[in-house]
Design an enzyme around this catalytic site. Structure first.
Site, PDB file in Angstrom:
ATOM      1  N   ASP A  45       0.832  -1.201   0.000  1.00  0.00           N
ATOM      2  CA  ASP A  45       0.000   0.000   0.000  1.00  0.00           C
ATOM      3  C   ASP A  45       0.870   1.256   0.000  1.00  0.00           C
ATOM      4  O   ASP A  45       0.360   2.373  -0.090  1.00  0.00           O
ATOM      5  CB  ASP A  45      -1.009  -0.006   1.146  1.00  0.00           C
ATOM      6  CG  ASP A  45      -0.384  -0.121   2.526  1.00  0.00           C
ATOM      7  OD1 ASP A  45       0.862  -0.109   2.637  1.00  0.00           O
ATOM      8  OD2 ASP A  45      -1.144  -0.220   3.513  1.00  0.00           O
ATOM      9  N   SER A  46       2.190   1.058   0.047  1.00  0.00           N
ATOM     10  CA  SER A  46       3.131   2.159  -0.174  1.00  0.00           C
ATOM     11  C   SER A  46       2.891   2.820  -1.527  1.00  0.00           C
ATOM     12  O   SER A  46       3.343   3.951  -1.763  1.00  0.00           O
ATOM     13  CB  SER A  46       4.571   1.650  -0.093  1.00  0.00           C
ATOM     14  OG  SER A  46       4.754   0.504  -0.921  1.00  0.00           O
ATOM     15  N   ASP A  84      -0.683  -6.309   0.056  1.00  0.00           N
ATOM     16  CA  ASP A  84      -1.109  -5.625   1.273  1.00  0.00           C
ATOM     17  C   ASP A  84      -2.627  -5.576   1.394  1.00  0.00           C
ATOM     18  O   ASP A  84      -3.331  -5.340   0.403  1.00  0.00           O
ATOM     19  CB  ASP A  84      -0.588  -4.191   1.274  1.00  0.00           C
ATOM     20  CG  ASP A  84       0.577  -3.980   2.216  1.00  0.00           C
ATOM     21  OD1 ASP A  84       0.674  -4.710   3.220  1.00  0.00           O
ATOM     22  OD2 ASP A  84       1.388  -3.076   1.951  1.00  0.00           O
ATOM     23  N   LYS A 112      -0.717  -9.463   3.386  1.00  0.00           N
ATOM     24  CA  LYS A 112      -0.009  -8.883   4.533  1.00  0.00           C
ATOM     25  C   LYS A 112      -0.970  -8.015   5.324  1.00  0.00           C
ATOM     26  O   LYS A 112      -1.686  -7.186   4.752  1.00  0.00           O
ATOM     27  CB  LYS A 112       1.201  -8.063   4.084  1.00  0.00           C
ATOM     28  CG  LYS A 112       1.993  -7.470   5.260  1.00  0.00           C
ATOM     29  CD  LYS A 112       3.318  -6.904   4.818  1.00  0.00           C
ATOM     30  CE  LYS A 112       3.182  -5.582   4.094  1.00  0.00           C
ATOM     31  NZ  LYS A 112       2.633  -4.504   4.974  1.00  0.00           N
ATOM     32  N   GLU A 181       9.108  -3.630  10.926  1.00  0.00           N
ATOM     33  CA  GLU A 181       9.502  -2.354  10.331  1.00  0.00           C
ATOM     34  C   GLU A 181       9.919  -1.359  11.402  1.00  0.00           C
ATOM     35  O   GLU A 181       9.194  -1.127  12.369  1.00  0.00           O
ATOM     36  CB  GLU A 181       8.350  -1.764   9.504  1.00  0.00           C
ATOM     37  CG  GLU A 181       8.701  -0.430   8.872  1.00  0.00           C
ATOM     38  CD  GLU A 181       7.682   0.065   7.862  1.00  0.00           C
ATOM     39  OE1 GLU A 181       7.865   1.180   7.351  1.00  0.00           O
ATOM     40  OE2 GLU A 181       6.705  -0.668   7.581  1.00  0.00           O
TER      41      GLU A 181
END
Length: 264
Positions: A45-46, A84, A112, A181
């Site tokens: 989703d970045s 994602d 994810k 992360e």
């Protein structure tokens, strides 16, 4: 490259072989990454930030992730593709099943999900329904408004202990990969040793089983800034394919991330 499965990643963890992962959003780059033998691709989703120019990942929809997953799968038939689950797409187990199904049908091998032990029941339900899950801990970008920004997580003892508990709880619920992360390297190493499933890190030191970078950071083309945990491999090599190969080599040899890319 032969077709990669979760069993390959499990085998590599047992053998102590590190592996590289990168985000991908379209067929052309997915094909390039497969040709350079990147085993795992994340449709993240970045994309909300690096493709759409948003300030965070919250506006991204399941339909957008599904679209980009189809593109990535078309370009890379053999990589293990993670997709994602966007913000609020798994607020209930029912929503999670419906939206995970869309992503799996789009070509993902795994979804994810961001969150701690509170998502364990969702992970269990998905795993029981043949949807493999990667559980994302630490700095979870969908929680940016709770965290008050993009901040390092797990630095105090209580939060570190909770993260270890979260990882083990999610593994017990059926998560097949843990992603960490922006956590201290020592905590990431502890979680990696405690878990039997592969642990992928980003900004989590070099003791994890795998590493992941956003492709725009790896090539030095991010619009805003270069995160501390990233490295511009294109500047070092002058060629995209060579940059990917260098990234893979440095991860496998344990030289990336180095101390300057790591949080303590």
């Amino acid at each position: 490259m032969k077709k990669i499965s979760i069993h390959d990643l499990m085998k590599w963890k047992q053998e102590g072989k590190k592996f590289a992962t990168v985000t991908a959003y379209d067929a052309s780059f997915a094909q390039l990454f497969e040709q350079q033998e990147v085993p795992v691709l994340l449709v993240g989703d970045s994309l909300g930030m690096v493709l759409q120019g948003k300030s965070d990942t919250l506006p991204v929809t399941t339909e957008e992730i599904a679209y980009h997953t189809r593109c990535v799968r078309a370009g890379s038939p053999n990589s293990l593709v993670m997709a994602d689950m966007p913000f609020m797409s798994y607020a209930t187990p029912e929503q999670a099943c419906e939206n995970a199904g869309k992503l799996m049908q789009a070509g993902a091998n795994m979804v994810k999900i961001e969150g701690g032990e509170w998502i364990a029941e969702t992970v269990r339900i998905l795993a029981e329904r043949a949807v493999p899950v990667c559980a994302h801990l630490g700095l979870t970008p969908q929680s940016v408004n709770i965290f008050g920004g993009f901040r390092i997580q797990g630095r105090d003892e209580a939060k570190a202990e909770q993260m270890v508990k979260d990882a083990l709880t999610l593994e017990a619920a059926g998560a097949q990969i843990i992603l960490l992360e922006c956590v201290p390297a020592s905590l990431a190493e502890r979680i990696t040793k405690a878990c039997t499933v592969p642990v992928i890190g980003i900004g989590a030191g070099n003791a994890t089983d795998g590493q992941i970078l956003v492709m725009h950071d790896m090539f030095g083309i991010s619009a805003n800034y270069m995160p501390k945990f990233s490295k511009n491999f294109l500047a070092e090599t002058g060629d995209m394919r060579k940059a990917v190969t260098k990234y893979i080599q440095d991860v496998e040899q344990g030289t990336f991330p180095a101390a300057e890319h790591t949080f303590n």
